[in-house]
Design an enzyme around this catalytic site. Sequence first.
Site, PDB file in Angstrom:
ATOM      1  N   GLU A  67       0.805  -1.227   0.052  1.00 27.47           N
ATOM      2  CA  GLU A  67      -0.094  -0.156  -0.038  1.00 27.47           C
ATOM      3  C   GLU A  67       0.884   1.303   0.007  1.00 27.47           C
ATOM      4  O   GLU A  67       0.525   2.061   0.858  1.00 27.47           O
ATOM      5  CB  GLU A  67      -0.951  -0.099   1.297  1.00 27.47           C
ATOM      6  CG  GLU A  67      -1.715  -1.268   1.287  1.00 27.47           C
ATOM      7  CD  GLU A  67      -2.860  -1.380   2.302  1.00 27.47           C
ATOM      8  OE1 GLU A  67      -2.719  -0.512   3.133  1.00 27.47           O
ATOM      9  OE2 GLU A  67      -3.689  -1.988   2.365  1.00 27.47           O
ATOM     10  N   GLU A 120      -5.949 -11.102  -1.278  1.00 26.64           N
ATOM     11  CA  GLU A 120      -6.830 -10.880  -0.104  1.00 26.64           C
ATOM     12  C   GLU A 120      -8.301 -10.897  -0.495  1.00 26.64           C
ATOM     13  O   GLU A 120      -9.148 -10.112   0.018  1.00 26.64           O
ATOM     14  CB  GLU A 120      -6.503  -9.685   0.539  1.00 26.64           C
ATOM     15  CG  GLU A 120      -4.860  -9.480   0.737  1.00 26.64           C
ATOM     16  CD  GLU A 120      -4.455  -8.102   1.628  1.00 26.64           C
ATOM     17  OE1 GLU A 120      -5.511  -7.652   2.166  1.00 26.64           O
ATOM     18  OE2 GLU A 120      -3.303  -7.975   1.856  1.00 26.64           O
TER      19      GLU A 120
HETATM   20  C1  XIL Z   1      -6.362  -6.898   8.274  1.00 25.43           C
HETATM   21  C2  XIL Z   1      -6.808  -8.043   9.213  1.00 25.43           C
HETATM   22  O1  XIL Z   1      -7.450  -8.794   8.436  1.00 25.43           O
HETATM   23  C3  XIL Z   1      -7.369  -7.595  10.293  1.00 25.43           C
HETATM   24  O2  XIL Z   1      -7.629  -8.637  11.464  1.00 25.43           O
HETATM   25  C4  XIL Z   1      -6.557  -6.449  11.041  1.00 25.43           C
HETATM   26  O3  XIL Z   1      -7.340  -5.829  12.175  1.00 25.43           O
HETATM   27  C5  XIL Z   1      -5.981  -5.287  10.179  1.00 25.43           C
HETATM   28  O4  XIL Z   1      -5.745  -5.615   8.985  1.00 25.43           O
HETATM   29  N1  XIL Z   1      -5.040  -4.981   3.600  1.00 25.43           N
HETATM   30  C6  XIL Z   1      -4.110  -5.909   4.268  1.00 25.43           C
HETATM   31  C7  XIL Z   1      -3.962  -6.802   5.409  1.00 25.43           C
HETATM   32  O5  XIL Z   1      -2.764  -5.804   3.488  1.00 25.43           O
HETATM   33  O6  XIL Z   1      -3.087  -7.024   6.070  1.00 25.43           O
HETATM   34  C8  XIL Z   1      -5.439  -6.208   6.183  1.00 25.43           C
HETATM   35  O7  XIL Z   1      -5.427  -7.057   7.156  1.00 25.43           O
HETATM   36  C9  XIL Z   1      -6.601  -5.955   5.441  1.00 25.43           C
HETATM   37  C10 XIL Z   1      -6.173  -4.797   4.440  1.00 25.43           C
END
Ligand code: XIL
Length: 373
Positions: free
Chosen positions: A158, A263
Amino acid sequence: MKKIILLALGLLVLSCAKHINQSQNTTKESNSLQTVFKNQFYVGAALNERQIKGSDTKGNRILEKEFNTISPENCMKWMFLQPKPNVFDFKMADKYVALGEKINAHIIGHTLVWHSQLAAFMKEEQDSAQMASYIHNHIQTVVSRYKGKIGTWDVVNEALKENGDLRQSVFLNVLGEGYLSQAFKWAAQYDPNAKLMYNDYNICHPKKRAGVVRLVKQLQADGARIDGVGIQAHWDLKKPSIQQIEETILTYAALGVQVSFTELDISVLPNPWELVGAEVSQNFEKYIGDKTMDPYSKGLPDQVQDALAARYQELFKLFVKHQDKIDRVTFWGISDKNSWLNDFPIKQRTNYPLLFDRNYQPKKAYSSLLELQ
Ligand code: XIL
C-alpha cells in the site's frame, strides 16, 4: 449352466456397482479448491491466530483439504514482529511457518514495509539514516530467518494513494522514494529465491493502476527485482467489473510480472460513501448499530447468496482464462465467522464475504467454484 451364468452376471453387476460407488465417493472426497485449480494457480487462505495454533478444529480441517498456500492475517506485521527497536517476537510467526511446512503449503510473508500496523518507534522516527537502518535490520532479520521457507514476500504494501501518486507515508516523508527499491533489493539479498511482490488495494482502478505501472517500472529501472503484483481484491458484488479486472491482469502481465489476488473477499454489505478502499485506519463509529448498514444480521437472503455465488464464479472463470499470468488466488480468511469484514469499515456487522459460512459449511459460492472443474 444358465443359473451359473446368471449368478456370475449378477456378481459382476454388483461388483461394478460397488466400484462405481467407491470411485464416486473418492471423487467427492478429493474434490477441493486446491485440486480443481491444481494446474492453474495456487489457492489459499489467510490464517488467524487460532488457525495458526491449530485450535480452530473445523477451520484447520478446511485449510488442509482446500488450500495449498497460506498467508498470515496479522502475525507477521511489523508491530507484532518488532515492537521495539531490535526486540523481535517470532513466536506466532514461527508457528505459522511450521504449520505451512507441515501441510506442505506455499508460504506467504505479509508484509515487510507497510505504514499500518507498524511499530510506534517507526512512526516517530525522523532521522533518515536511523530509519533506513531500522528497515534494513527488519528485512535482514525476518527474511533471513525464513529463507527457503517463505516462498513469496509482500515486500511493500500500500505505498500508493488513490490518484496513483506515492502515499505520504512515514517512509516517503523521511526517506524519499528510494526506500521502495531499497526494500526490494534487501529482500532479494537475504533470500534470492523468494518471490517478491508489491501488494495494494483498489489497483484495478485506472488511476491507481497507472501508479502501480509507474512504480514497477521504476523498481525495474533501479535494478530491483520484482516478481509479482498482488491485487488485494477486497471487492463487492459489482465492483470492480470483470472488464476492469481483465484489463488490469493484462496491464501488469505486460510488465513481465506475475499477478496474484492476495486478499480476496466479496462484501455483500453497503459501505459508507466516504470509504476509501481497504485503508485499515478507517473506522466509521457513527454507523455502529445502524441497521440500514447491517441488513443481513439475521441471515443472508437467497438472492444475495446466489449473487455472491455468481460473482465468485465469474471471477474464477476470468482467473482460469488468464491462468498463465496468475500465480495465486488467496481468500482473506476461511469462514465468514472470522472475516475482518464483520468489523471493517464499520464494527459489529454481519458480513458474508467468503466461501464457508459461520458454521464452516460450504456456501453456494463454494460449489460454484467446484463446478468449474
Ligand atoms: C487486516 C486484518 O484482516 C485485520 O484483522 C486487522 O485488524 C487489520 O488488517 N490490507 C492488508 C491486510 O494488507 O493486512 C489487512 O488485514 C486488510 C487490508
